[in-house]
Scaffold this motif. Structure first.
Motif, PDB file in Angstrom:
ATOM      1  N   ALA A 180       0.827  -1.196   0.000  1.00 50.46           N
ATOM      2  CA  ALA A 180       0.000   0.000   0.000  1.00 50.46           C
ATOM      3  C   ALA A 180       0.870   1.258   0.000  1.00 50.46           C
ATOM      4  O   ALA A 180       1.739   1.422   0.863  1.00 50.46           O
ATOM      5  N   ASP A 181       0.667   2.101  -0.996  1.00 46.93           N
ATOM      6  CA  ASP A 181       1.408   3.359  -1.137  1.00 46.93           C
ATOM      7  C   ASP A 181       2.909   3.140  -1.273  1.00 46.93           C
ATOM      8  O   ASP A 181       3.705   4.026  -0.937  1.00 46.93           O
ATOM      9  N   GLN A 182       3.316   1.977  -1.774  1.00 44.58           N
ATOM     10  CA  GLN A 182       4.735   1.692  -1.967  1.00 44.58           C
ATOM     11  C   GLN A 182       4.954   1.071  -3.346  1.00 44.58           C
ATOM     12  O   GLN A 182       4.154   0.264  -3.804  1.00 44.58           O
ATOM     13  N   CYS A 183       6.051   1.445  -3.988  1.00 46.23           N
ATOM     14  CA  CYS A 183       6.383   0.866  -5.284  1.00 46.23           C
ATOM     15  C   CYS A 183       7.879   0.989  -5.522  1.00 46.23           C
ATOM     16  O   CYS A 183       8.588   1.699  -4.799  1.00 46.23           O
ATOM     17  N   LEU A 184       8.347   0.304  -6.564  1.00 53.01           N
ATOM     18  CA  LEU A 184       9.777   0.217  -6.846  1.00 53.01           C
ATOM     19  C   LEU A 184      10.053   0.382  -8.325  1.00 53.01           C
ATOM     20  O   LEU A 184       9.311  -0.119  -9.169  1.00 53.01           O
ATOM     21  N   VAL A 185      11.153   1.079  -8.643  1.00 58.81           N
ATOM     22  CA  VAL A 185      11.738   1.067  -9.980  1.00 58.81           C
ATOM     23  C   VAL A 185      13.191   0.615  -9.841  1.00 58.81           C
ATOM     24  O   VAL A 185      13.830   0.839  -8.819  1.00 58.81           O
ATOM     25  N   HIS A 186      13.702  -0.019 -10.899  1.00 60.73           N
ATOM     26  CA  HIS A 186      14.987  -0.713 -10.806  1.00 60.73           C
ATOM     27  C   HIS A 186      15.798  -0.479 -12.061  1.00 60.73           C
ATOM     28  O   HIS A 186      15.291  -0.578 -13.172  1.00 60.73           O
ATOM     29  N   ASN A 187      17.067  -0.194 -11.873  1.00 62.54           N
ATOM     30  CA  ASN A 187      18.030  -0.132 -12.967  1.00 62.54           C
ATOM     31  C   ASN A 187      19.093  -1.181 -12.673  1.00 62.54           C
ATOM     32  O   ASN A 187      19.777  -1.112 -11.651  1.00 62.54           O
ATOM     33  N   GLY A 188      19.231  -2.172 -13.571  1.00 61.71           N
ATOM     34  CA  GLY A 188      20.226  -3.213 -13.355  1.00 61.71           C
ATOM     35  C   GLY A 188      19.698  -4.565 -13.777  1.00 61.71           C
ATOM     36  O   GLY A 188      18.742  -4.676 -14.546  1.00 61.71           O
ATOM     37  N   SER A 189      20.296  -5.611 -13.246  1.00 66.23           N
ATOM     38  CA  SER A 189      19.914  -6.974 -13.602  1.00 66.23           C
ATOM     39  C   SER A 189      20.228  -7.911 -12.444  1.00 66.23           C
ATOM     40  O   SER A 189      21.307  -7.845 -11.861  1.00 66.23           O
ATOM     41  N   LEU A 190      19.273  -8.780 -12.123  1.00 65.66           N
ATOM     42  CA  LEU A 190      19.450  -9.770 -11.066  1.00 65.66           C
ATOM     43  C   LEU A 190      19.758 -11.129 -11.692  1.00 65.66           C
ATOM     44  O   LEU A 190      19.076 -11.548 -12.638  1.00 65.66           O
ATOM     45  N   SER A 191      20.755 -11.812 -11.169  1.00 67.75           N
ATOM     46  CA  SER A 191      21.147 -13.107 -11.732  1.00 67.75           C
ATOM     47  C   SER A 191      20.401 -14.275 -11.111  1.00 67.75           C
ATOM     48  O   SER A 191      20.354 -15.367 -11.692  1.00 67.75           O
ATOM     49  N   ASN A 192      19.807 -14.075  -9.931  1.00 71.92           N
ATOM     50  CA  ASN A 192      19.118 -15.178  -9.255  1.00 71.92           C
ATOM     51  C   ASN A 192      17.610 -14.992  -9.221  1.00 71.92           C
ATOM     52  O   ASN A 192      16.924 -15.548  -8.362  1.00 71.92           O
ATOM     53  N   HIS A 193      17.074 -14.236 -10.172  1.00 72.82           N
ATOM     54  CA  HIS A 193      15.645 -13.917 -10.113  1.00 72.82           C
ATOM     55  C   HIS A 193      14.757 -15.134 -10.366  1.00 72.82           C
ATOM     56  O   HIS A 193      13.656 -15.229  -9.820  1.00 72.82           O
ATOM     57  N   ALA A 227      15.300 -18.344  -9.442  1.00 81.33           N
ATOM     58  CA  ALA A 227      15.211 -19.101  -8.185  1.00 81.33           C
ATOM     59  C   ALA A 227      14.361 -18.356  -7.161  1.00 81.33           C
ATOM     60  O   ALA A 227      13.539 -18.953  -6.454  1.00 81.33           O
ATOM     61  N   LEU A 228      14.541 -17.037  -7.094  1.00 80.06           N
ATOM     62  CA  LEU A 228      13.745 -16.246  -6.160  1.00 80.06           C
ATOM     63  C   LEU A 228      12.272 -16.261  -6.540  1.00 80.06           C
ATOM     64  O   LEU A 228      11.397 -16.327  -5.665  1.00 80.06           O
ATOM     65  N   ASP A 251      21.231 -11.287  -5.878  1.00 78.67           N
ATOM     66  CA  ASP A 251      22.499 -11.339  -6.611  1.00 78.67           C
ATOM     67  C   ASP A 251      22.388 -10.542  -7.900  1.00 78.67           C
ATOM     68  O   ASP A 251      21.358 -10.560  -8.572  1.00 78.67           O
ATOM     69  N   GLY A 252      23.462  -9.869  -8.256  1.00 75.93           N
ATOM     70  CA  GLY A 252      23.482  -9.084  -9.479  1.00 75.93           C
ATOM     71  C   GLY A 252      23.840  -7.647  -9.168  1.00 75.93           C
ATOM     72  O   GLY A 252      24.487  -7.345  -8.168  1.00 75.93           O
ATOM     73  N   PHE A 253      23.413  -6.769 -10.038  1.00 80.11           N
ATOM     74  CA  PHE A 253      23.684  -5.349  -9.823  1.00 80.11           C
ATOM     75  C   PHE A 253      22.386  -4.578  -9.950  1.00 80.11           C
ATOM     76  O   PHE A 253      21.518  -4.910 -10.758  1.00 80.11           O
ATOM     77  N   PHE A 254      22.258  -3.540  -9.127  1.00 78.61           N
ATOM     78  CA  PHE A 254      20.972  -2.846  -9.091  1.00 78.61           C
ATOM     79  C   PHE A 254      21.100  -1.478  -8.429  1.00 78.61           C
ATOM     80  O   PHE A 254      21.948  -1.256  -7.565  1.00 78.61           O
ATOM     81  N   THR A 255      20.251  -0.600  -8.870  1.00 76.73           N
ATOM     82  CA  THR A 255      19.901   0.607  -8.130  1.00 76.73           C
ATOM     83  C   THR A 255      18.392   0.599  -8.002  1.00 76.73           C
ATOM     84  O   THR A 255      17.675   0.460  -8.995  1.00 76.73           O
ATOM     85  N   PHE A 256      17.905   0.704  -6.779  1.00 75.09           N
ATOM     86  CA  PHE A 256      16.476   0.760  -6.517  1.00 75.09           C
ATOM     87  C   PHE A 256      16.103   2.173  -6.075  1.00 75.09           C
ATOM     88  O   PHE A 256      16.800   2.795  -5.274  1.00 75.09           O
ATOM     89  N   THR A 302       5.104 -11.655 -14.377  1.00 79.54           N
ATOM     90  CA  THR A 302       5.913 -11.476 -15.572  1.00 79.54           C
ATOM     91  C   THR A 302       7.268 -12.154 -15.390  1.00 79.54           C
ATOM     92  O   THR A 302       7.608 -12.638 -14.318  1.00 79.54           O
ATOM     93  N   ASP A 303       8.057 -12.144 -16.466  1.00 80.05           N
ATOM     94  CA  ASP A 303       9.422 -12.658 -16.406  1.00 80.05           C
ATOM     95  C   ASP A 303      10.426 -11.586 -16.004  1.00 80.05           C
ATOM     96  O   ASP A 303      11.635 -11.837 -15.988  1.00 80.05           O
ATOM     97  N   ASN A 304       9.944 -10.405 -15.691  1.00 79.88           N
ATOM     98  CA  ASN A 304      10.807  -9.277 -15.361  1.00 79.88           C
ATOM     99  C   ASN A 304      11.478  -9.496 -14.002  1.00 79.88           C
ATOM    100  O   ASN A 304      10.804  -9.740 -12.994  1.00 79.88           O
ATOM    101  N   ASP A 305      12.812  -9.407 -13.969  1.00 79.98           N
ATOM    102  CA  ASP A 305      13.524  -9.587 -12.705  1.00 79.98           C
ATOM    103  C   ASP A 305      13.188  -8.493 -11.698  1.00 79.98           C
ATOM    104  O   ASP A 305      13.247  -8.708 -10.484  1.00 79.98           O
ATOM    105  N   SER A 306      12.787  -7.326 -12.191  1.00 82.06           N
ATOM    106  CA  SER A 306      12.441  -6.232 -11.284  1.00 82.06           C
ATOM    107  C   SER A 306      11.166  -6.526 -10.510  1.00 82.06           C
ATOM    108  O   SER A 306      11.023  -6.125  -9.345  1.00 82.06           O
ATOM    109  N   GLU A 307      10.222  -7.237 -11.136  1.00 81.91           N
ATOM    110  CA  GLU A 307       9.021  -7.625 -10.402  1.00 81.91           C
ATOM    111  C   GLU A 307       9.373  -8.600  -9.289  1.00 81.91           C
ATOM    112  O   GLU A 307       8.748  -8.595  -8.224  1.00 81.91           O
ATOM    113  N   VAL A 308      10.380  -9.438  -9.530  1.00 80.24           N
ATOM    114  CA  VAL A 308      10.845 -10.343  -8.478  1.00 80.24           C
ATOM    115  C   VAL A 308      11.409  -9.539  -7.310  1.00 80.24           C
ATOM    116  O   VAL A 308      11.158  -9.851  -6.143  1.00 80.24           O
ATOM    117  N   ALA A 309      12.180  -8.490  -7.599  1.00 82.23           N
ATOM    118  CA  ALA A 309      12.710  -7.637  -6.533  1.00 82.23           C
ATOM    119  C   ALA A 309      11.580  -7.006  -5.735  1.00 82.23           C
ATOM    120  O   ALA A 309      11.628  -6.945  -4.498  1.00 82.23           O
TER     121      ALA A 309
END
Length: 299
Positions: free
Chosen positions: A168-181, A183-184, A230-235, A197-204
């Motif tokens: 509620a009232d929270q959301c995320l945007v992501h720049n980068g790529s996760l290698s373990n998305h 499995a997560l 795992d991987g690289f990211f800016t949230f 979706t298959d988007n790794d950012s939705e997994v984050a």
């Protein structure tokens, strides 16, 4: 590659210009992600009410949908239609019932966000087109975040565009790529977290949701992600009262911030900030790696 932006206003006099400022920042980031774009704006809200950000096919009859949601004690819900999206405001006590009704009777309608103040819009296309479609420049509010996407691990779809809701009232945007998305994703589904979706950012985003359901604060969930993602990211995360930033431990992706007496701004590159008022006198800095930053108004 992707580009992300965030803007938190300290000065209430700028609230009428939030949308125009955020649109300018977002469009500058076009060449970092021309596939799709999206944004979340935090405007006014009403106590004991909740806004559902809905998405459907072009020309969907949201007015008929709202009529079907008519509540005996409250009448028709508030409705604002913008392109393929609509914001429906309902009594907070009825949210669970409305969600169940939409899932059962209208599976063609997606709920992309919910909250007292948050409104989410996203679509395939260039940031300028997306901003124009939803009228971003005319929106007012206290803060907002945005994203331009360059799809790498999944298809170019509206569902795969950012932001992704984390609560509620929270959301995320992501720049980068996760290698373990992958499995997560499997682990989160076993915990009852829906990943569509298959988007790794939705997994984050799903990961943060899961952590908070376990009792962690958003800041604690982000810190836990430093070990589990795992991987690289800016949230950049939006909250009811502000926004936060987290970079991976090696700060792989570019990020810059600017702070003045009037605002705090984030951009994947400095050029996203150059048209902001007073930028020449701003404190410009690069957020440290593996460090959670938050700027929020007192509740």
């Amino acid at each position: 590659m992707c580009g992300i932006v965030g803007l938190f206003l300290k000065d209430p006099k700028l609230e009428g210009e939030l949308g125009a400022m955020l649109a300018s920042m977002l469009c500058v980031m076009t060449d970092r992600g021309p596939d799709s774009a999206g944004f979340a704006v935090y405007g006014s809200g009403a106590k004991e009410k909740v806004k559902l950000s809905l998405r459907a096919a072009a020309s969907y009859d949201f007015e008929a949908l709202a009529s079907g949601l008519s509540l005996p004690a409250a009448g028709l819900p508030g409705l604002a239609v913008r392109g393929t999206h609509a914001i429906v405001e309902i009594p907070a006590a009825r949210e669970a019932a409305v969600r169940a009704f939409l899932k059962e009777r209208h599976p063609e309608v997606a709920i992309v966000g919910t909250g007292e103040r948050m409104e989410i819009f996203k679509e395939v296309g260039l940031p300028a087109s997306v901003a124009q479609t939803f009228g971003l420049s005319g929106m007012r509010g206290t803060h907002g975040i945005g994203h331009t996407r360059m799809a790498t691990e999944s298809a170019v779809t509206t569902a795969g565009a950012h932001p992704f809701s984390t609560g509620a009232d929270q959301c995320l945007v992501h720049n980068g790529s996760l290698s373990n998305h992958n499995a997560l994703r499997r682990a989160l589904k076993r915990e009852g977290i829906a990943i569509e979706t298959d988007n790794d950012s939705e997994v984050a985003a799903g990961y943060l949701t899961w952590r908070m359901r376990q009792g962690a604060s958003l800041g604690q969930a982000l810190e836990a992600g430093l070990n589990d993602l795992d991987g690289f990211f800016t949230f950049v995360v939006g909250t009811e009262n502000g926004f936060g930033v987290l970079r991976d431990p090696i700060a792989c992706k570019p990020a810059v911030m600017a702070e003045t007496d009037q605002y705090v701004a984030f951009g994947s590159e400095y050029r996203a900030l150059v048209d902001l008022p007073g930028i020449a006198k701003a404190r410009v800095f690069e957020p440290e790696p593996a460090t959670v930053y938050f700027w929020e108004r007192a509740q």
